[in-house]
Design a protein around this motif. Structure first.
Motif, PDB file in Angstrom:
ATOM      1  N   SER A  19     -20.620  26.895 -11.328  1.00 54.43           N
ATOM      2  CA  SER A  19     -19.716  27.773 -12.079  1.00 54.43           C
ATOM      3  C   SER A  19     -20.052  27.725 -13.562  1.00 54.43           C
ATOM      4  CB  SER A  19     -18.262  27.347 -11.859  1.00 54.43           C
ATOM      5  OG  SER A  19     -17.908  27.575 -10.522  1.00 54.43           O
ATOM      6  N   TRP A  20     -19.533  28.689 -14.303  1.00 58.16           N
ATOM      7  CA  TRP A  20     -19.800  28.772 -15.730  1.00 58.16           C
ATOM      8  C   TRP A  20     -18.575  29.326 -16.453  1.00 58.16           C
ATOM      9  CZ3 TRP A  20     -22.063  31.643 -11.914  1.00 58.16           C
ATOM     10  CH2 TRP A  20     -21.832  33.026 -11.925  1.00 58.16           C
ATOM     11  N   SER A  21     -18.588  29.186 -17.753  1.00 54.73           N
ATOM     12  CA  SER A  21     -17.553  29.696 -18.663  1.00 54.73           C
ATOM     13  C   SER A  21     -16.159  29.243 -18.253  1.00 54.73           C
ATOM     14  CB  SER A  21     -17.638  31.219 -18.773  1.00 54.73           C
ATOM     15  OG  SER A  21     -18.877  31.592 -19.317  1.00 54.73           O
ATOM     16  N   GLY A  22     -15.195  30.156 -18.234  1.00 52.67           N
ATOM     17  CA  GLY A  22     -13.803  29.815 -17.984  1.00 52.67           C
ATOM     18  C   GLY A  22     -13.525  29.269 -16.596  1.00 52.67           C
ATOM     19  N   THR A  81     -20.985  35.291  -8.556  1.00 54.17           N
ATOM     20  CA  THR A  81     -20.333  35.915  -9.706  1.00 54.17           C
ATOM     21  C   THR A  81     -18.908  36.323  -9.376  1.00 54.17           C
ATOM     22  OG1 THR A  81     -22.458  36.685 -10.556  1.00 54.17           O
ATOM     23  CG2 THR A  81     -20.479  37.787 -11.401  1.00 54.17           C
ATOM     24  N   ASN A 128     -16.877  33.125  -9.302  1.00 49.84           N
ATOM     25  CA  ASN A 128     -16.740  32.618 -10.665  1.00 49.84           C
ATOM     26  C   ASN A 128     -15.728  33.443 -11.461  1.00 49.84           C
ATOM     27  OD1 ASN A 128     -18.152  30.667 -12.705  1.00 49.84           O
ATOM     28  ND2 ASN A 128     -17.851  32.593 -13.786  1.00 49.84           N
ATOM     29  N   ASP A 129     -15.837  34.773 -11.369  1.00 47.72           N
ATOM     30  CA  ASP A 129     -14.911  35.638 -12.101  1.00 47.72           C
ATOM     31  C   ASP A 129     -13.480  35.475 -11.608  1.00 47.72           C
ATOM     32  OD1 ASP A 129     -17.017  36.515 -13.611  1.00 47.72           O
ATOM     33  OD2 ASP A 129     -17.090  38.525 -12.732  1.00 47.72           O
ATOM     34  N   TRP A 139     -12.213  32.312 -13.085  1.00 45.79           N
ATOM     35  CA  TRP A 139     -12.089  32.443 -14.535  1.00 45.79           C
ATOM     36  C   TRP A 139     -10.893  33.304 -14.931  1.00 45.79           C
ATOM     37  CZ3 TRP A 139     -16.796  34.437 -17.855  1.00 45.79           C
ATOM     38  CH2 TRP A 139     -16.486  34.360 -19.215  1.00 45.79           C
TER      39      TRP A 139
END
Length: 74
Positions: free
Chosen positions: A16-19, A51, A54-55, A58
């Motif tokens: 995972s990435w970001s928020g 994605t 992840n979204d 997030w």
């Protein structure tokens, strides 16, 4: 090419990435890892992309926390 792979909670954290990372950290802090995995299986009836997952982690953190019974401070 299409590849299907089962993900564990730790796999999610590693990919995972970001928020989404902050959401996963909060879930882990509250011991709700299994509940999250069950929720994701309910939400994604078709096979999602990384994605999309992840979204969701997030941008839908309020929805996730509410469904897992995690109360966030305002």
């Amino acid at each position: 090419m299409y590849i299907k792979k089962d993900f564990s909670f730790n796999d999610l954290k590693e990919n995972s990435w970001s928020g989404a990372i902050a959401t996963l950290e909060e879930i882990e802090k509250n011991g709700k890892e299994e509940e999250l995995m069950e929720l994701l299986e309910e939400i994604f009836t078709d096979i999602p992309t990384e994605t999309e997952v992840n979204d969701f982690l997030w941008f839908e953190d309020d929805y996730i926390f509410e469904n897992l019974g995690i109360e966030m401070e305002e």
